[in-house]
Design a protein around this motif. Structure first.
Motif, PDB file in Angstrom:
ATOM      1  N   LEU A  17       0.840  -1.201   0.000  1.00 26.10           N
ATOM      2  CA  LEU A  17       0.000   0.000   0.000  1.00 26.10           C
ATOM      3  C   LEU A  17       0.866   1.238   0.000  1.00 26.10           C
ATOM      4  O   LEU A  17       2.005   1.211   0.458  1.00 26.10           O
ATOM      5  CB  LEU A  17      -0.940   0.006   1.209  1.00 26.10           C
ATOM      6  CG  LEU A  17      -0.292   0.048   2.586  1.00 26.10           C
ATOM      7  CD1 LEU A  17      -0.257   1.465   3.120  1.00 26.10           C
ATOM      8  CD2 LEU A  17      -1.063  -0.851   3.526  1.00 26.10           C
ATOM      9  N   LEU A  19       0.347   5.434   0.947  1.00 25.71           N
ATOM     10  CA  LEU A  19      -0.525   6.456   1.528  1.00 25.71           C
ATOM     11  C   LEU A  19       0.071   7.829   1.304  1.00 25.71           C
ATOM     12  O   LEU A  19       1.293   7.984   1.211  1.00 25.71           O
ATOM     13  CB  LEU A  19      -0.655   6.247   3.048  1.00 25.71           C
ATOM     14  CG  LEU A  19      -1.098   4.881   3.541  1.00 25.71           C
ATOM     15  CD1 LEU A  19      -1.013   4.838   5.060  1.00 25.71           C
ATOM     16  CD2 LEU A  19      -2.506   4.578   3.061  1.00 25.71           C
ATOM     17  N   TYR A  25      -5.248   6.452   0.979  1.00 23.56           N
ATOM     18  CA  TYR A  25      -4.688   5.571  -0.041  1.00 23.56           C
ATOM     19  C   TYR A  25      -4.368   6.322  -1.327  1.00 23.56           C
ATOM     20  O   TYR A  25      -5.220   7.021  -1.873  1.00 23.56           O
ATOM     21  CB  TYR A  25      -5.679   4.465  -0.397  1.00 23.56           C
ATOM     22  CG  TYR A  25      -5.819   3.373   0.621  1.00 23.56           C
ATOM     23  CD1 TYR A  25      -4.806   2.426   0.798  1.00 23.56           C
ATOM     24  CD2 TYR A  25      -6.968   3.249   1.386  1.00 23.56           C
ATOM     25  CE1 TYR A  25      -4.943   1.401   1.714  1.00 23.56           C
ATOM     26  CE2 TYR A  25      -7.114   2.225   2.309  1.00 23.56           C
ATOM     27  CZ  TYR A  25      -6.098   1.306   2.462  1.00 23.56           C
ATOM     28  OH  TYR A  25      -6.242   0.285   3.371  1.00 23.56           O
ATOM     29  N   PHE A  28      -2.844   0.631  -3.875  1.00 20.69           N
ATOM     30  CA  PHE A  28      -2.637  -0.619  -3.147  1.00 20.69           C
ATOM     31  C   PHE A  28      -2.773  -1.746  -4.140  1.00 20.69           C
ATOM     32  O   PHE A  28      -3.329  -1.580  -5.218  1.00 20.69           O
ATOM     33  CB  PHE A  28      -3.626  -0.781  -1.985  1.00 20.69           C
ATOM     34  CG  PHE A  28      -5.060  -0.515  -2.345  1.00 20.69           C
ATOM     35  CD1 PHE A  28      -5.846  -1.480  -2.957  1.00 20.69           C
ATOM     36  CD2 PHE A  28      -5.622   0.719  -2.063  1.00 20.69           C
ATOM     37  CE1 PHE A  28      -7.169  -1.214  -3.289  1.00 20.69           C
ATOM     38  CE2 PHE A  28      -6.946   0.987  -2.385  1.00 20.69           C
ATOM     39  CZ  PHE A  28      -7.722   0.023  -2.995  1.00 20.69           C
ATOM     40  N   ILE A  50      -6.804   5.277   5.701  1.00 19.21           N
ATOM     41  CA  ILE A  50      -6.389   3.961   6.166  1.00 19.21           C
ATOM     42  C   ILE A  50      -7.018   3.651   7.520  1.00 19.21           C
ATOM     43  O   ILE A  50      -7.232   2.496   7.870  1.00 19.21           O
ATOM     44  CB  ILE A  50      -4.842   3.866   6.243  1.00 19.21           C
ATOM     45  CG1 ILE A  50      -4.391   2.436   6.540  1.00 19.21           C
ATOM     46  CG2 ILE A  50      -4.274   4.772   7.301  1.00 19.21           C
ATOM     47  CD1 ILE A  50      -4.197   1.595   5.343  1.00 19.21           C
TER      48      ILE A  50
END
Length: 127
Positions: A17, A19, A25, A28, A50
């Protein structure tokens, strides 16, 4: 699918993932998408926080990463599963713009290790 998506989706076992600094996000992989669904009954979305899925205790961890720290850890999940994770800052043009995380479910490995330790203790007790 662009080349970055192709790269992060080449593994089926490792959850990946990315961020932004607001803990939302950026992207991912499919493994992460599946694991979030398995644990929460819904799929994550790009731009979503998240913290809709991760416990609030992770904010302190994520803040450390946004300060430039990279590290790995072993964490017990909510479902008595174990995750080995690696976390690093995500850089663009030399500036930290987010967080990159890699995680793998190591529950079976931990359980096998525990069985080996239990069997060794039992054997020691017998001898």
């Amino acid at each position: 699918m662009n080349s970055i998506e192709s790269i992060i989706n080449c593994t089926k076992e490792i959850s990946i993932l990315v961020l932004n600094k607001n803990y939302e996000y950026i992207t991912f992989n499919e493994a992460h998408r599946r694991e979030i669904f398995r644990g929460h009954g819904k799929y994550p979305k790009i731009g979503e926080s998240i913290f809709n899925y991760f416990r609030p205790k992770y904010k302190e961890t994520f803040d450390r990463i946004l300060q430039g720290e990279s590290f790995s850890d072993l964490d017990e999940g909510d479902a008595q599963d174990f995750w080995e994770s690696s976390w690093s800052p995500y850089y663009e043009n030399g500036q930290i713009v987010g967080i990159v995380g890699f995680a793998q479910d190591v529950t079976d490995k931990i359980m096998y290790q525990q069985q080996i330790e239990d069997n060794a203790s039992l054997l020691d007790a017998i001898l």
